[in-house]
Structures are given as structure tokens and as C-alpha cells.
Design an enzyme around this catalytic site. Structure first.
Site, PDB file in Angstrom:
ATOM      1  N   ASN A   7      56.768  -6.228 -31.992  1.00 33.58           N
ATOM      2  CA  ASN A   7      56.470  -7.476 -32.705  1.00 33.58           C
ATOM      3  C   ASN A   7      55.001  -7.415 -33.138  1.00 33.58           C
ATOM      4  O   ASN A   7      54.099  -7.637 -32.330  1.00 33.58           O
ATOM      5  CB  ASN A   7      56.714  -8.672 -31.773  1.00 33.58           C
ATOM      6  N   ARG A  88      60.290  -6.756 -35.338  1.00 32.43           N
ATOM      7  CA  ARG A  88      60.567  -8.154 -35.672  1.00 32.43           C
ATOM      8  C   ARG A  88      59.951  -8.444 -37.040  1.00 32.43           C
ATOM      9  O   ARG A  88      58.769  -8.174 -37.267  1.00 32.43           O
ATOM     10  CB  ARG A  88      59.910  -9.052 -34.637  1.00 32.43           C
ATOM     11  N   HIS A 177      63.447 -18.324 -35.563  1.00 34.42           N
ATOM     12  CA  HIS A 177      63.765 -18.104 -34.135  1.00 34.42           C
ATOM     13  C   HIS A 177      65.177 -17.535 -33.981  1.00 34.42           C
ATOM     14  O   HIS A 177      65.811 -17.712 -32.932  1.00 34.42           O
ATOM     15  CB  HIS A 177      63.723 -19.408 -33.310  1.00 34.42           C
ATOM     16  N   ARG A 236      52.566 -28.232 -34.827  1.00 34.88           N
ATOM     17  CA  ARG A 236      53.181 -28.488 -36.136  1.00 34.88           C
ATOM     18  C   ARG A 236      53.871 -29.845 -36.136  1.00 34.88           C
ATOM     19  O   ARG A 236      54.443 -30.260 -35.129  1.00 34.88           O
ATOM     20  CB  ARG A 236      54.231 -27.418 -36.455  1.00 34.88           C
ATOM     21  N   GLU A 381      64.093 -12.033 -26.969  1.00 38.72           N
ATOM     22  CA  GLU A 381      64.185 -11.578 -28.360  1.00 38.72           C
ATOM     23  C   GLU A 381      64.026 -10.060 -28.441  1.00 38.72           C
ATOM     24  O   GLU A 381      64.605  -9.413 -29.309  1.00 38.72           O
ATOM     25  CB  GLU A 381      63.102 -12.274 -29.200  1.00 38.72           C
TER      26      GLU A 381
END
Ligand code: AMP
Length: 393
Positions: A7, A88, A177, A236, A381
Site C-alpha cells: 500500500n 492497493r 474501502h 471529513r 485488506e
């Protein structure tokens, strides 16, 4: 077969090396502050973590050190042992509904829609180039955060904006996600021992999103054209009325870039509490009866409960409700506050069991008489990337 799961962010590079198909993690680590001063990296092997300082001027340097560490630690004897590197990649637009081998043409294709994720895709791709250069014999695979949501139907992914915005500029819901939602929904189907099931996954971390998944396929998700939509997040805003933007621009003379920055980095839990984007800091302030922190928490719970209820109806009932990611895995009080609000659906938490499930523990936290089991499932992940890479090879 040895596979690296990678990643690459703009200033970081996380990796795990797996022995596949056993899914055994051989070594993992993270390079931080790439391109900045005081850069360093940490490596974890055999349960031991080592931190080292290093001058990491770019991703190439980080990958070079990573390879040296793999050889020195005898994780590999030669580079040829690494058969695949899975990357990723945040945005796959509507071009990639699955992971894909990163040929030169595919990379060019991904670069074309970099403006959909200007902060992420270019960084992800610089990681790909660094590995391609230094491990040229390994198969490079791209795994997209958006891919799992490509099963959304048009009546869920379109916005009610002029048609041309979609057809010409690609304005639609993409969702993010995806690898986490895929992992958790697959895992819960295994735990339920079912091939067909309606599942809601609440990925509650610093970023957060909720997905409605029917028989392993996503039918709706809270993030949208960007990861800024949906539930309230650490920093956010989540869903807001777009008219706030021209209104605040008029009042403050802020540029659109400054507004964007405030909605991404200064809003959410941080914006309302004025304390932090981290729930652990907010929890301490709530104990002290700090009103803005209490309000931030209430807004957060409301935004999640609203979407869980909506997806419950969209799915026509559910077989499991799952919590994952930093908050979902480690904050039992947040899970309890959410589930308590769902009691009208017959969903109930077992307070004691719920308190037990933290720090990587997987299992059921609902009460025996709950109509729907509630699961805590630590997300993974990296293993999704390793699995997809192995499958493609
Ligand atoms: P993630 O983005 O999934 O890594 O989640 C990171 C976020 O999880 C942090 O910013 C915290 O808000 C939250 N978090 C992590 N550990 C805890 C904890 N023990 N209690 C409450 N929140 C936590």
C-alpha cells in the site's frame, strides 16, 4: 508462493509478505515520511518489531531497502522467489470491477483517471513503478478500493445531476474501502456458514463507510464520488448540503481549494469537537462533560444509525450486522450506542460480551435474543490483495 501486499501512499509505503496459499505473514513493515525529513521504517518479523532511521528520498529508495531487509532477514534467498506484488490502488473508476494484472497498458489506463483521486492514485502508481523496476520478474497486480462497489446498479450509483456530468465527466457514486467490505462480508458468510446472506458492514475508522451486501455483492455504499460522502468521519464532513460551499465562499473569501481542505481535514469529529479526529481523545473529553465532544459523538451515531436503518430496508432485512476498522473493532461503547438505537429492529447487544471484543478479537457481540447477530470482524485488506494476486497468477 511468496507474495508481497503493498500500500503505497504519497509519503508512506506499507507492506506484508505472505506465503500463499497458506496466508502466512512472513514479514511486514512500513516506511514513513518518504520524501520528507526524519524518515524511518519499521519491520516486524517473528513478532519482533525494529525501527530504523533511513534517508527515504523516494519510493525507489524505500523499495531498495525493503529488498535488502528481505534478503538479510532470510525471508527470501533470491528476488525470483517473489512471484507477485499486489498493489492497493484507490480508484479504478468504472473500468475495473476486479483486481487486474498491471501491464503497461493497464497502468496507462489508470493514469488517465488520476484526476478522480489526485492525492492517492499517483502515489499508488509510483509504488508500482518502483516495484516493477526492482522486481521485474514478479507479476504486478492492482487491487482497487472501488472494485467491490462496481456491482451497484445505476439506480444506486447515479446522482440526480445533469446527465452530461455523468456521461462526459464520470460523476457518479464509486464507493471506497472495497477490500475491507469484501473481506468482512466474506468472513461473516464463512462464520454464518451461508452462501446467500444479507449483510451490513460498518467500516468505522478514521475514514468510515457502510455497505449493504447481498449474497457477497455490494448493492449500496455510503461513500460516493469521493471518500468524503456518507457518514461523519474523523476529519471529513460526510454528507452535507452542497449549497453550504458557495455560501461560505461568499462569507469568507476562501478559495475552493481551502474549502475542500476544510471539509476533508478540518471537519467531522475534529471540526465539531474542536479536540481531535481521534475517538480516544474525544472519549477523554466526553468524560469531562465537554459539550462539543458530546455533540460530535451524537452526530456520529446519528449518521451511522440512519444508514444502517436505510440499508436494512434496502436489503429487506439482514442476516448479520458487522463492525470493523479502528473504531468498529476497538470502541465497544460506540458499537453499543449504535446497536441500542436499532432495538426497534430487534437487534440487541450483549453488554459484557461487547466489552470483551477489542484489539483484534473476532466474534459475536449480540445478545442471545437478538433477531440479528452482531459481529466484530477485524478487517484485513492486505490479505485480500495477496489472495487476488495469487489467484491472478
Ligand atoms: P483506522 O482508520 O481503521 O486505522 O482507525 C483509526 C481510528 O480508530 C483512530 O483515529 C481512532 O479514532 C480509532 N480508534 C483506534 N483505537 C481506538 C480505541 N481503543 N478506542 C476508540 N477509538 C479507537
Amino acid at each position: 508462493m511468496k507474495i508481497l501486499s503493498v500500500n503505497a501512499g504519497s509519503s508512506s509505503l506499507k507492506f506484508q509478505m505472505y506465503e500463499m496459499p497458506e496466508e502466512k505473514v512472513l514479514i511486514s513493515g512500513v516506511f514513513e515520511r518518504i520524501g520528507l525529513d526524519n524518515s524511518f521504517y519499521t519491520i516486524k518479523i517473528n513478532g519482533e518489531k525494529v525501527k530504523k532511521e533511513a534517508d527515504l528520498s523516494n519510493h525507489d529508495v524505500a523499495v531498495n531497502i525493503l529488498i535488502k531487509e528481505l534478503l538479510e532477514n532470510k525471508t527470501i534467498d533470491s528476488l525470483d522467489e517473489i512471484k507477485g506484488v499486489g498493489h492497493r490502488i484507490v480508484h479504478g473508476a468504472d473500468k475495473f470491477s476486479n483486481s487486474v494484472i498491471l501491464t503497461d497498458d493497464v497502468i496507462k489506463e489508470i493514469e488517465k483517471f488520476s484526476d478522480l483521486a489526485p492525492l492517492h492514485n499517483p502515489a499508488n502508481i509510483s509504488g508500482v513503478y518502483a516495484f516493477k523496476k526492482q522486481i521485474p520478474n514478479a507479476v504486478q497486480v492492482g487491487c482497487f478500493d472501488t472494485a467491490f462497489h462496481q456491482t451497484l446498479k445505476e439506480d444506486r450509483f447515479r446522482y440526480a445531476v445533469p446527465d452530461e456530468w455523468y456521461t462526459k465527466y464520470g460523476v457518479r457514486k464509486y464507493g471506497f474501502h472495497g477490500m475491507s467490505h469484501k473481506y468482512v462480508s466474506q468472513r461473516v458468510m464463512e462464520l454464518l456458514d451461508k452462501d446467500l446472506a444479507n449483510v451490513i458492514v460498518c467500516h468505522l475508522g478514521n475514514g468510515g463507510s457502510i455497505s449493504a451486501i447481498r449474497d457477497g455483492k455490494c448493492i449500496d455504499t455510503t461513500m460516493g464520488f469521493t471518500p468524503n460522502a456518507g457518514i461523519i468521519m474523523g476529519s471529513r464532513c460526510g454528507d452535507i448540503d452542497y449549497s453550504i460551499i458557495p455560501y461560505i465562499m461568499g462569507k469568507t473569501n476562501m478559495s475552493i481549494t481551502e474549502i475542500d481542505n476544510q471539509l476533508n481535514k478540518k471537519s467531522g469529529m475534529l471540526g465539531v469537537s474542536g479536540v481531535s479526529s481521534d475517538f480516544r481523545d474525544i472519549d477523554i473529553k466526553i468524560e469531562e462533560n465537554h459539550k462539543p465532544s458530546i455533540l460530535a459523538n451524537d452526530l456520529y451515531i446519528n449518521s451511522i444509525v440512519g444508514y444502517v436503518a436505510k440499508y436494512y430496508v434496502e436489503l429487506g432485512g439482514i442476516d448479520a450486522l458487522c463492525f470493523t476498522a479502528g473504531v468498529g473493532e476497538n470502541a465497544p461503547h460506540i458499537r453499543r450506542m449504535i446497536v441500542d438505537r436499532l432495538s426497534c429492529l430487534g437487534i440487541k447487544i450483549d453488554k459484557e460480551k461487547n466489552d470483551e471484543f477489542r484489539f483484534g478479537k473476532e466474534g459475536i457481540v449480540s445478545s442471545q435474543d437478538s433477531k440479528v447477530p452482531v459481529f466484530v470482524i477485524p478487517t484485513d485488506e492486505e490479505v485480500v490483495i495477496a489472495r487476488d494476486t495469487y489467484d491472478l497468477i
